[in-house]
Scaffold this active site. Structure first.
Site, short mmCIF file in Angstrom:
data_model
loop_
_atom_site.label_atom_id
_atom_site.label_comp_id
_atom_site.label_asym_id
_atom_site.label_seq_id
_atom_site.Cartn_x
_atom_site.Cartn_y
_atom_site.Cartn_z
N GLU A 64 7.43 6.64 -4.87
CA GLU A 64 8.40 6.89 -6.09
C GLU A 64 8.51 5.72 -6.71
O GLU A 64 8.60 5.49 -8.10
CB GLU A 64 9.77 7.65 -5.59
CG GLU A 64 10.26 8.37 -6.94
CD GLU A 64 11.59 8.92 -6.45
OE1 GLU A 64 11.52 9.78 -5.51
OE2 GLU A 64 12.90 8.77 -6.78
N ASP A 65 8.67 4.55 -6.08
CA ASP A 65 9.19 3.19 -6.75
C ASP A 65 8.14 2.03 -6.72
O ASP A 65 8.72 1.04 -7.26
CB ASP A 65 10.60 2.88 -6.04
CG ASP A 65 11.48 3.92 -6.27
OD1 ASP A 65 11.53 4.55 -7.27
OD2 ASP A 65 12.56 3.95 -5.55
#
Ligand code: ZN
Length: 175
Positions: A64-65
């Site tokens: 996600e990051d």
């Protein structure tokens, strides 16, 4: 066979991937501190017996990051770990409000491992709001986050009474 070597590799992989990230709190802690906390909570909840879930906890924010892909996670840590990471990864192409709504909707249908990671993640995030509040967050924003976290966790209950109690303590500290 998954061993502590894989767990150590996951910590190193996550540390490299998140190297430039900091938490939103006033102390701007290294992002890695969040991952070690989530992984410790999950390892404790599983009594150290389910290494794939602990490894996925370490890696839960990589896709996600950071630039890591599920294919890379699968190649390095196996399909089971990658499937858990996929379950706890939001679709960042969606607006934030929609992503938050989907987390509430998906939580009851998540695997047990994904529920444990979500429980630990929300617990760590609520603890962080007490220990190192983001300077630009109003009390209202903080309360909204807590209430949303409670909704997600409502869908995860039954996965680990111990971890649920840790979450409830963290939420109570914000009330
Ligand atoms: Zn997280």
């Amino acid at each position: 066979m998954t061993t502590v070597v894989d767990l150590a590799a996951a910590y190193h992989f996550a540390a490299v991937q998140h190297v430039d990230q900091r938490r939103k709190g006033q102390r701007a802690e290294p992002y890695m501190n969040h991952l070690t906390e989530v992984a410790e909570l999950v390892a404790h909840a599983t009594e150290g017996r389910e290494l794939d879930i602990a490894i996925a906890a370490v890696l839960h924010d990589t896709v996600e990051d950071t630039g890591a892909s599920l294919a890379e996670i699968s190649e390095r840590f196996g399909a089971d770990v990658a499937a858990l990471v996929a379950e706890v990864t939001d679709d960042k192409s969606l607006p934030k409000a929609e992503r938050k709504r989907l987390q509430v909707e998906h939580a009851p249908h998540a695997s047990r491992g994904a529920k444990l990671i979500k429980l630990a993640d929300k617990t760590a995030n609520l603890r962080a709001l007490v220990a190192s509040p983001p300077p630009d967050w109003t009390a209202e924003r903080r309360d909204e986050y807590r209430d949303w976290a409670r909704e997600v966790v409502a869908g995860c209950r039954g996965a680990s009474p111990w971890l649920e109690a840790r979450f409830d303590e963290a939420a109570a500290a914000l009330s």
